[in-house]
Design an enzyme around this catalytic site. Sequence first.
Site, mmCIF file in Angstrom:
data_model
loop_
_atom_site.group_PDB
_atom_site.id
_atom_site.type_symbol
_atom_site.label_atom_id
_atom_site.label_comp_id
_atom_site.label_asym_id
_atom_site.label_seq_id
_atom_site.Cartn_x
_atom_site.Cartn_y
_atom_site.Cartn_z
ATOM 1 N N ARG A 1 0.797 -1.234 0.000
ATOM 2 C CA ARG A 1 0.000 0.000 0.000
ATOM 3 C C ARG A 1 0.827 1.282 0.000
ATOM 4 N NH1 ARG A 1 -2.544 -0.871 5.803
ATOM 5 N NH2 ARG A 1 -1.726 -2.860 5.217
ATOM 6 N N ASP B 1 2.218 -20.180 16.486
ATOM 7 C CA ASP B 1 3.367 -19.771 15.685
ATOM 8 C C ASP B 1 4.229 -20.968 15.273
ATOM 9 O OD1 ASP B 1 5.041 -17.820 14.504
ATOM 10 O OD2 ASP B 1 6.407 -17.919 16.216
ATOM 11 N N GLU C 1 14.900 -21.568 20.203
ATOM 12 C CA GLU C 1 15.455 -20.387 19.542
ATOM 13 C C GLU C 1 16.178 -19.534 20.571
ATOM 14 O OE1 GLU C 1 13.088 -18.545 16.203
ATOM 15 O OE2 GLU C 1 11.504 -19.256 17.524
ATOM 16 N N HIS D 1 5.075 -26.027 12.275
ATOM 17 C CA HIS D 1 6.401 -26.640 12.141
ATOM 18 C C HIS D 1 6.555 -27.924 12.959
ATOM 19 C CE1 HIS D 1 6.995 -22.867 10.314
ATOM 20 N NE2 HIS D 1 7.474 -22.192 11.324
HETATM 21 C C1 BG6 Z 1 8.522 -18.727 11.943
HETATM 22 C C2 BG6 Z 1 7.979 -18.139 13.214
HETATM 23 O O1 BG6 Z 1 7.524 -19.443 11.273
HETATM 24 O O2 BG6 Z 1 9.598 -19.602 12.254
HETATM 25 C C3 BG6 Z 1 9.068 -17.420 13.983
HETATM 26 O O3 BG6 Z 1 6.933 -17.233 12.907
HETATM 27 C C4 BG6 Z 1 10.256 -18.322 14.197
HETATM 28 O O4 BG6 Z 1 8.586 -16.947 15.232
HETATM 29 C C5 BG6 Z 1 10.689 -18.959 12.891
HETATM 30 O O5 BG6 Z 1 11.306 -17.524 14.732
HETATM 31 C C6 BG6 Z 1 11.753 -20.002 13.119
HETATM 32 O O6 BG6 Z 1 12.226 -20.425 11.885
HETATM 33 P P1 BG6 Z 1 13.702 -20.973 11.743
HETATM 34 O O7 BG6 Z 1 13.791 -21.374 10.310
HETATM 35 O O8 BG6 Z 1 14.631 -19.845 12.113
HETATM 36 O O9 BG6 Z 1 13.816 -22.117 12.688
#
Ligand code: BG6
Length: 510
Positions: free
Chosen positions: A66, A263, A244, A268
């Site tokens: 936008r 998330d 993380e 994942h």
């Molecule tokens: C994303 C999440 O899908 O995956 C993030 O929204 C997260 O919060 C990220 O940090 C982690 O991905 P990767 O590839 O760094 O393990």
Amino acid sequence: MATDFPALQRFAASELFLQADKLEPCILVIFGAAGDLTRRKLLPALYNLVREQALDERFAVIGYSRSPKSNDHYRQVLRDSLEAYSRSQPIDDSVWQAFSRRIAYVEGNFEDPEGYIALRQQLEEFEREIGSEGNRLFYFATPPSAAPVILHRLSEAGLIESGGSEIPWTRVIMEKPYGHDLESATDLNRIVGEVLQEDQVYRIDHYLGKETVQNILVARLGNTIFEPLWNRKYIDHIQITAAEAIGVEGRGRFYEQTGVLRDMVQSHLLQVLSLCAMEPPVSFAADDIRDKRLEVLRSLRQFSNQEVFDHVVFGQYRGYRDEDNVASESKTPTYAAIKCYIDNWRWQGVPFFLRVGKHLKQRVTEISVVFRPVPLCLFGRDDVCEDLEPNVLTIRIQPDEGMALKITSKKPGDEMEVGSVEMDFSYSETYAHPIKDAYERLLLDAIKGDATLFARRDEVEFAWRFVTPILHSWEAATKKQPVFYAEGSEGPVEAENLMDRYSRQWRGIN
Ligand code: BG6
């Protein structure tokens, strides 16, 4: 909206794209073109594909967003983000110059039909100039709530006329989180289904694009020694960790609405779990694999309200409430540990422990398959028998990609002493090729029309069927607080208790 198309024609003749004859031409349109995902992941992935001559020469990108920007301004923003986020450095200026001539910007908001008229003009202009044969890939790098309106506007503007498999094709990549609970995901699927056929929809979960996540099936099904043991008779339990070191990194507003379960777990972690637990497919064709992943999600035991609190630890790092755009009393979990079961023939009674969180000691994503102990210790002395540890197969997804197998062996010497040793394979030591970013693989697959590494409609819904009762129990328990853990720690002690009750231990986050 001036563009420099003559330059495109010159570029089409350049050598950069020569090896890409296997791929079909197409134009990629990115909604959310000025956002984080585009700058951090999508553009660097595309640049690296161009650099490695992996794309057809008839390829172009249109960013749709936008804010007012000229093409040149937009290209400069992207160039800056390459400097910051591309896996290959330094940026090759000749590659970038050539690629950037194929990038255009269209200003518009998601609701406004005018914007889609401009988008259509830009698409048609590109199509004429580079001869991309009408193949279109739309990438929704947007919050899930924006998807319905974009889809309807695209459809009204006549931009989704062809299917996902015939030529010319139209495909749509949709980012996670796909909905925010079972009901909204089912609704979203219904709306998507009104406009698109399933073979046009690519629901992205970038973990599936990771090289080492794909290695899970290869390790299981490419080695005679593992698959016969891959069941309740020989496996004690499986641990899946996604730790993380970073926090929410300025995404407080987004994170307050998602939290770790939406998330990371719904997408994942459950996809990784499915690959660990699925039955061998009859072939590696997309739907054969997706059918088997789906069976795992369908077999996940759902928790009742009370069971949720016996099986799930909700944690939050200290300091989360001080992040920008985070409520001062927020109970959004940034950490979860979950003990779950897969109720099927192969896995009955085998617990799967999932652990995921932000601001932990190290960035580590790995799977540990812990085998049962040997049935009898034949080495006589009690102290020797106490040293016998179970075999553990660890599949390291990141950052130190590889696999390790813990085995028992005799220690050298006259006495019968035993100890655990590890056979270790590391991608970086074994292979010269750098590991590509997952988005590179997934963008290529979407262009090729291979949906294997994307979630199908039913997979998404069954993943939500498991996660939604957990979310609802947590959100309804207004008096419960998350357990707090220190930044840089291995997570809350309550997660240890989850294992203790089963007399097992988490592997260290190292
Ligand atoms: C994303 C999440 O899908 O995956 C993030 O929204 C997260 O919060 C990220 O940090 C982690 O991905 P990767 O590839 O760094 O393990």
